[in-house]
Design an enzyme around this catalytic site. Structure first.
Site, PDB file in Angstrom:
ATOM      1  N   ASN A   9      -0.279  12.584   4.837  1.00 52.03           N
ATOM      2  CA  ASN A   9      -0.318  12.422   3.388  1.00 52.03           C
ATOM      3  C   ASN A   9      -1.749  12.053   3.024  1.00 52.03           C
ATOM      4  O   ASN A   9      -2.162  10.915   3.215  1.00 52.03           O
ATOM      5  CB  ASN A   9       0.667  11.314   2.982  1.00 52.03           C
ATOM      6  N   TRP A  10      -2.478  13.039   2.524  1.00 51.49           N
ATOM      7  CA  TRP A  10      -3.906  12.804   2.256  1.00 51.49           C
ATOM      8  C   TRP A  10      -4.130  11.953   1.013  1.00 51.49           C
ATOM      9  O   TRP A  10      -5.247  11.513   0.758  1.00 51.49           O
ATOM     10  CB  TRP A  10      -4.639  14.140   2.105  1.00 51.49           C
ATOM     11  N   LYS A  11      -3.082  11.782   0.217  1.00 53.50           N
ATOM     12  CA  LYS A  11      -3.210  11.042  -1.052  1.00 53.50           C
ATOM     13  C   LYS A  11      -4.368  11.631  -1.876  1.00 53.50           C
ATOM     14  O   LYS A  11      -4.631  12.819  -1.769  1.00 53.50           O
ATOM     15  CB  LYS A  11      -3.381   9.539  -0.781  1.00 53.50           C
ATOM     16  N   HIS A  96       7.308   8.776  -3.131  1.00 55.97           N
ATOM     17  CA  HIS A  96       6.407   7.882  -2.406  1.00 55.97           C
ATOM     18  C   HIS A  96       6.303   6.561  -3.179  1.00 55.97           C
ATOM     19  O   HIS A  96       6.333   6.553  -4.406  1.00 55.97           O
ATOM     20  CB  HIS A  96       5.031   8.535  -2.260  1.00 55.97           C
ATOM     21  N   GLU A  98       3.914   4.778  -3.945  1.00 56.56           N
ATOM     22  CA  GLU A  98       2.838   4.740  -4.953  1.00 56.56           C
ATOM     23  C   GLU A  98       3.285   5.426  -6.234  1.00 56.56           C
ATOM     24  O   GLU A  98       2.925   5.012  -7.337  1.00 56.56           O
ATOM     25  CB  GLU A  98       1.563   5.380  -4.370  1.00 56.56           C
ATOM     26  N   GLU A 169       9.229   3.943   4.684  1.00 58.94           N
ATOM     27  CA  GLU A 169       7.887   3.382   4.563  1.00 58.94           C
ATOM     28  C   GLU A 169       7.973   2.006   3.900  1.00 58.94           C
ATOM     29  O   GLU A 169       8.014   1.906   2.668  1.00 58.94           O
ATOM     30  CB  GLU A 169       7.009   4.294   3.700  1.00 58.94           C
ATOM     31  N   GLY A 175      -1.008   1.249   4.053  1.00 63.90           N
ATOM     32  CA  GLY A 175      -2.430   1.042   3.786  1.00 63.90           C
ATOM     33  C   GLY A 175      -2.896  -0.384   4.008  1.00 63.90           C
ATOM     34  O   GLY A 175      -3.996  -0.755   3.604  1.00 63.90           O
ATOM     35  N   SER A 214       0.771   2.418   8.035  1.00 67.39           N
ATOM     36  CA  SER A 214      -0.250   2.014   9.007  1.00 67.39           C
ATOM     37  C   SER A 214       0.005   2.534  10.424  1.00 67.39           C
ATOM     38  O   SER A 214      -0.271   1.834  11.402  1.00 67.39           O
ATOM     39  CB  SER A 214      -0.416   0.491   9.000  1.00 67.39           C
ATOM     40  N   GLY A 235      -0.770   8.218   6.415  1.00 68.15           N
ATOM     41  CA  GLY A 235      -1.738   8.203   5.320  1.00 68.15           C
ATOM     42  C   GLY A 235      -3.158   8.186   5.859  1.00 68.15           C
ATOM     43  O   GLY A 235      -3.682   9.213   6.295  1.00 68.15           O
ATOM     44  N   GLY A 236      -3.766   7.023   5.845  1.00 62.69           N
ATOM     45  CA  GLY A 236      -5.177   6.885   6.221  1.00 62.69           C
ATOM     46  C   GLY A 236      -5.565   7.598   7.513  1.00 62.69           C
ATOM     47  O   GLY A 236      -6.593   8.285   7.574  1.00 62.69           O
TER      48      GLY A 236
END
Ligand code: PGA
Length: 254
Positions: A9-11, A96, A98, A169, A175, A214, A235-236
């Site tokens: 997930n590149w966001k 998600h 967010e 999640e 994150g 994470s 993600g990251g």
């Protein structure tokens, strides 16, 4: 035996120039990890570049969101499931945390998006997860049940359920560098699967439940070793070619 899925997930990250090298690396990852499904979910505006870079290889791609409306129309700023299919998407992330927290997406909205994804032939990756306060108050299962039931109540074809993906999640792990322990994650995955089984046993057995929050190269193997963890939503670490490969390799040997 469920085939593991590792989805990036590149966001809201990347640039046209910047994603080139990453996509080349991801293409190469698929060759090294033939037992794993790999996908990347870039921002919408890069989908054409991603399609061009990944076409013909085993890596799939998807959207990070879609409009709950099907068809076309006056929905300024929205992207439909059909449009995502038009760019070769296989997956779409839905609900998600967010989107829930920053853009007010309700459980009912997430359920509508699930239906829109199915109608467009996309595989929804439905995110569920509790806040830290909710975990500390002992309401994790109640929260997950509420988020999950909203979707289970609207699905009418059980094959749609079997091909869907759920991503657990925990919001406090996204994150933050603070990962759920494998046992904490497994506990929730082992709550989700029987809950889906109440609706359809076979679909629950086939359903892939990813862990997200994470995940890194250094902790992926222990998470993926758990019985009900079928891969990760990353993600990251999905923005770093080497980390992402390490995670895919961990899924390959799980
Ligand atoms: P993270 O994000 O891996 O950076 O914690 C996961 C996600 O939000 O899907």
């Amino acid at each position: 035996m469920r085939r593991p899925l590792v989805a990036g997930n590149w966001k809201m990250n990347g640039s046209r120039a910047g994603i080139k090298g990453l996509l080349e690396a991801v293409r190469a990852d698929a060759v090294q990890t033939p037992g794993v499904d790999i996908a990347v979910c870039p921002p919408f505006v890069y989908l054409a570049d991603v399609e061009a870079a990944l076409k013909g290889c085993a890596v799939a791609w998807g959207g990070q969101n879609l409009c709950q409306e099907t068809g076309a129309g006056a929905f300024t700023g929205e992207i439909s499931g059909e449009m995502l299919r038009d760019f070769g998407c296989r997956y779409v992330i839905i609900g998600h945390s967010e989107r829930r927290a920053l853009y007010g997406e309700s459980d009912a909205m997430v359920a509508r998006k699930f239906l829109a994804a199915n109608a467009a032939g996309l595989i929804p990756i439905v995110c569920v997860g509790e806040l830290l306060e909710e975990r500390e108050a002992g309401t994790t299962e109640a929260v997950i049940a509420r988020q999950l039931d909203a979707v289970l109540e609207v699905v009418d074809a059980t094959d749609a359920l079997a091909r869907a993906v759920i991503a657990y999640e925990p919001v406090w792990a996204i994150g933050t560098g603070r990962t759920a322990t494998p046992a904490q994650a497994q506990d929730v995955h082992d709550f989700i699967r029987p809950r889906v089984a109440r609706r359809d046993k076979d679909a629950a057995a086939a359903l892939r439940i990813l862990y997200g929050g994470s995940v890194k190269g250094s902790n992926a193997a222990e998470l993926f070793a758990m019985a009900d963890i079928d891969g990760g939503l990353i993600g990251g670490a999905s923005l770093k070619a080497e980390e992402f490969l390490e995670i895919c390799l961990a899924a390959q040997s799980a």
